[in-house]
Design a protein around this motif. Sequence first.
Motif, short mmCIF file in Angstrom:
data_model
loop_
_atom_site.label_atom_id
_atom_site.label_comp_id
_atom_site.label_asym_id
_atom_site.label_seq_id
_atom_site.Cartn_x
_atom_site.Cartn_y
_atom_site.Cartn_z
N THR A 146 -27.71 -9.08 1.57
CA THR A 146 -27.31 -7.87 0.83
C THR A 146 -27.72 -6.61 1.57
OG1 THR A 146 -29.37 -7.95 -0.43
CG2 THR A 146 -27.45 -9.06 -1.39
N TYR A 147 -28.29 -6.76 2.73
CA TYR A 147 -28.76 -5.62 3.52
C TYR A 147 -27.66 -5.11 4.43
CZ TYR A 147 -31.45 -2.94 6.94
OH TYR A 147 -31.92 -1.94 7.77
N ILE A 148 -27.47 -3.79 4.42
CA ILE A 148 -26.47 -3.14 5.27
C ILE A 148 -27.14 -2.05 6.10
CG2 ILE A 148 -24.37 -1.75 5.31
CD1 ILE A 148 -23.57 -3.04 2.67
N ALA A 149 -26.85 -2.06 7.39
CA ALA A 149 -27.32 -1.00 8.27
C ALA A 149 -26.13 -0.35 8.95
CB ALA A 149 -28.26 -1.56 9.33
N TRP A 150 -26.22 0.97 9.14
CA TRP A 150 -25.15 1.74 9.78
C TRP A 150 -25.70 2.43 11.03
CZ3 TRP A 150 -20.12 1.67 8.27
CH2 TRP A 150 -19.83 1.23 6.99
N GLY A 151 -24.85 2.55 12.02
CA GLY A 151 -25.18 3.36 13.17
C GLY A 151 -24.91 4.83 12.89
N GLN A 152 -25.24 5.67 13.86
CA GLN A 152 -25.10 7.11 13.66
C GLN A 152 -23.68 7.59 13.88
OE1 GLN A 152 -26.18 5.71 16.38
NE2 GLN A 152 -25.26 6.80 18.12
N GLY A 153 -22.85 6.76 14.48
CA GLY A 153 -21.45 7.11 14.71
C GLY A 153 -21.22 7.65 16.10
N THR A 154 -20.03 7.37 16.61
CA THR A 154 -19.63 7.90 17.92
C THR A 154 -18.19 8.41 17.80
OG1 THR A 154 -19.46 7.41 20.29
CG2 THR A 154 -18.85 5.64 18.79
N GLU A 161 -24.90 3.08 18.94
CA GLU A 161 -23.54 2.99 19.46
C GLU A 161 -23.41 3.78 20.75
OE1 GLU A 161 -22.28 3.50 14.85
OE2 GLU A 161 -23.44 4.80 16.17
N SER A 162 -22.45 3.37 21.55
CA SER A 162 -22.13 4.11 22.77
C SER A 162 -20.69 3.83 23.14
CB SER A 162 -23.07 3.71 23.92
OG SER A 162 -22.95 2.34 24.21
N GLY A 163 -20.14 4.70 24.00
CA GLY A 163 -18.81 4.45 24.54
C GLY A 163 -17.71 5.33 24.03
N GLY A 164 -17.99 6.19 23.08
CA GLY A 164 -16.95 7.08 22.58
C GLY A 164 -16.61 8.15 23.58
N GLY A 165 -15.58 8.93 23.26
CA GLY A 165 -15.20 10.02 24.15
C GLY A 165 -13.77 10.45 23.93
N LEU A 166 -13.27 11.19 24.90
CA LEU A 166 -11.90 11.71 24.86
C LEU A 166 -11.02 10.86 25.78
CD1 LEU A 166 -9.78 13.94 24.18
CD2 LEU A 166 -10.69 15.21 26.16
N VAL A 167 -9.86 10.47 25.26
CA VAL A 167 -8.94 9.65 26.05
C VAL A 167 -7.52 10.07 25.72
CG1 VAL A 167 -8.86 7.81 24.32
CG2 VAL A 167 -8.37 7.27 26.72
N GLN A 168 -6.64 9.91 26.69
CA GLN A 168 -5.23 10.25 26.46
C GLN A 168 -4.52 9.15 25.68
OE1 GLN A 168 -3.47 11.09 30.29
NE2 GLN A 168 -4.28 13.18 30.32
N PRO A 169 -3.46 9.49 24.97
CA PRO A 169 -2.68 8.45 24.28
C PRO A 169 -2.24 7.36 25.25
CG PRO A 169 -2.00 10.62 23.55
CD PRO A 169 -2.95 10.84 24.69
N GLY A 170 -2.38 6.11 24.79
CA GLY A 170 -2.07 4.97 25.64
C GLY A 170 -3.24 4.47 26.44
N GLY A 171 -4.33 5.21 26.42
CA GLY A 171 -5.50 4.83 27.18
C GLY A 171 -6.38 3.83 26.45
N SER A 172 -7.52 3.53 27.06
CA SER A 172 -8.44 2.52 26.53
C SER A 172 -9.87 3.05 26.50
CB SER A 172 -8.41 1.26 27.40
OG SER A 172 -7.14 0.67 27.42
N LEU A 173 -10.62 2.53 25.57
CA LEU A 173 -12.06 2.79 25.48
C LEU A 173 -12.74 1.52 25.02
CD1 LEU A 173 -12.48 6.27 23.72
CD2 LEU A 173 -13.11 5.71 26.07
N SER A 190 -8.05 8.66 16.35
CA SER A 190 -9.15 9.62 16.47
C SER A 190 -9.99 9.61 15.18
CB SER A 190 -8.61 11.04 16.71
OG SER A 190 -7.91 11.10 17.94
N ALA A 191 -11.29 9.46 15.37
CA ALA A 191 -12.21 9.38 14.22
C ALA A 191 -13.63 9.22 14.74
CB ALA A 191 -11.85 8.20 13.33
N VAL A 192 -14.56 9.28 13.82
CA VAL A 192 -15.92 8.86 14.14
C VAL A 192 -16.00 7.37 13.84
CG1 VAL A 192 -18.37 9.12 13.64
CG2 VAL A 192 -16.86 11.13 13.61
N TYR A 193 -16.43 6.61 14.81
CA TYR A 193 -16.54 5.16 14.68
C TYR A 193 -17.99 4.79 14.41
CZ TYR A 193 -11.73 4.46 16.14
OH TYR A 193 -10.36 4.45 16.19
N TYR A 194 -18.19 4.01 13.36
CA TYR A 194 -19.51 3.60 12.94
C TYR A 194 -19.67 2.09 13.08
CZ TYR A 194 -19.73 8.18 10.66
OH TYR A 194 -19.73 9.52 10.40
N CYS A 195 -20.79 1.70 13.61
CA CYS A 195 -21.15 0.29 13.67
C CYS A 195 -21.87 -0.07 12.37
CB CYS A 195 -22.07 0.07 14.87
SG CYS A 195 -22.64 -1.62 15.09
N ARG A 196 -21.61 -1.27 11.91
CA ARG A 196 -22.26 -1.74 10.69
C ARG A 196 -22.73 -3.18 10.86
NH1 ARG A 196 -20.06 -3.37 4.70
NH2 ARG A 196 -19.58 -5.29 5.84
#
Length: 115
Positions: free
Chosen positions: A101-109, A6-18, A90-96
Amino acid sequence: QVQLVESGGGLVQPGGSLRLSCAASGTIFRGNIMGWYRQAPGKERELVAQITSRGSTNLGDSVKGRFTISRDNAKNTVYLQMNSLKPEDSAVYYCRLLQGTYIAWGQGTQVTVSS
């Protein structure tokens, strides 16, 4: 085995975009479902959005109208465009990735929405 980065996480002000990206590598089959989950401190992990390989989408009620999920099958990459962000996003976002029946998870951003 499938690896998700995963990529693209970070700090953003309310009303902003990521925009979050998640690239999958390894043994990937057609017919999979890729998606994003998030987990805030003290809360359970919840579905944000998911998309099938054919492009059918499902979004959580709290993000409908603000977030959009898309994917590039040629690149095995899924994107999450997040607009009108709120502090409660605000949270850690995980890709899945789900295939069969196989599930893979990312490390989170981490996504933090704060002024």
